[in-house]
Design a protein around this motif. Sequence first.
Motif, PDB file in Angstrom:
ATOM      1  N   GLY A 151       1.038  -1.608  -0.160  1.00 37.93           N
ATOM      2  CA  GLY A 151      -0.108   0.144   0.090  1.00 37.93           C
ATOM      3  C   GLY A 151       0.941   1.222  -0.147  1.00 37.93           C
ATOM      4  N   ALA A 152       2.039   1.230   0.778  1.00 32.82           N
ATOM      5  CA  ALA A 152       3.086   2.836   1.310  1.00 32.82           C
ATOM      6  C   ALA A 152       2.885   2.950  -0.084  1.00 32.82           C
ATOM      7  N   ARG A 153       3.679   1.438  -1.422  1.00 37.18           N
ATOM      8  CA  ARG A 153       4.128   1.754  -2.531  1.00 37.18           C
ATOM      9  C   ARG A 153       3.101   2.943  -3.717  1.00 37.18           C
ATOM     10  N   ALA A 154       2.116   2.511  -3.089  1.00 30.98           N
ATOM     11  CA  ALA A 154       1.456   3.967  -4.014  1.00 30.98           C
ATOM     12  C   ALA A 154       1.110   4.695  -3.747  1.00 30.98           C
ATOM     13  N   HIS A 155       1.663   5.036  -1.928  1.00 28.00           N
ATOM     14  CA  HIS A 155       0.934   6.428  -1.257  1.00 28.00           C
ATOM     15  C   HIS A 155       1.534   7.682  -2.268  1.00 28.00           C
ATOM     16  N   GLY A 156       2.853   8.258  -2.881  1.00 29.57           N
ATOM     17  CA  GLY A 156       2.752   9.009  -3.532  1.00 29.57           C
ATOM     18  C   GLY A 156       1.643   9.459  -4.914  1.00 29.57           C
ATOM     19  N   TRP A 157       1.446   7.818  -5.384  1.00 26.21           N
ATOM     20  CA  TRP A 157       0.834   8.205  -6.612  1.00 26.21           C
ATOM     21  C   TRP A 157      -0.804   8.696  -5.652  1.00 26.21           C
ATOM     22  N   LEU A 158      -1.186   8.279  -4.654  1.00 31.76           N
ATOM     23  CA  LEU A 158      -2.621   8.377  -4.634  1.00 31.76           C
ATOM     24  C   LEU A 158      -2.992   9.441  -4.214  1.00 31.76           C
ATOM     25  N   ASN A 159      -1.477   9.579  -3.341  1.00 31.17           N
ATOM     26  CA  ASN A 159      -1.718  10.956  -2.380  1.00 31.17           C
ATOM     27  C   ASN A 159      -1.879  12.447  -2.948  1.00 31.17           C
TER      28      ASN A 159
END
Length: 188
Positions: A151-159
Amino acid sequence: MTPGPNMAWLAGLAATEGRRNGMAAVWGIATGLLANGVLAAIGLAALLQAAPQLWTGLRVAGAAMMLWLALDAWRSADRKTAEKRPRSTARRAFMAGTMINLLNPKAYIFFIVVAPQFLRGATLGFRSALTLSLISVAIATTIHAIIVIAGARAHGWLNDPTRIKPIRRIFAVIMVGVAISFIAADLA
């Protein structure tokens, strides 16, 4: 390994707030699960099985906790940028993880339904319950850590400010679904 409130919440938390808060929540969940095992060992699981009104109360409290988290996620979706959104703290994530599991009826079901199948009529003693709890917590913590890392790997994109509102709203709706699942069995 069946999906439950922990997995849905952790994926959303790590994706929207990052790895640090996600891992703090993992340790909170582990603490709550271990507490469930100890409580089951001293008789809470048997008490919940014998007193349906207590079981219902636990389910409703768990649903209320998930609804509170859903409302928090929904409200935070309205904030346009990461700078304007108050950062959740690791301590808050840890405490939420602990509370979700202390109020999670699924965590107690393991000791009421699953464990007795392996005991062949024997009662689950304190030492056995504690051993079973430690094994269960180790497995769950490993799985939860993997979910947080993913989930944290997607943090930048999702944020990204253009994506954050719909993503947080989707996670809020998922948490409402989990809350409904907590009380749905009582309605059936």
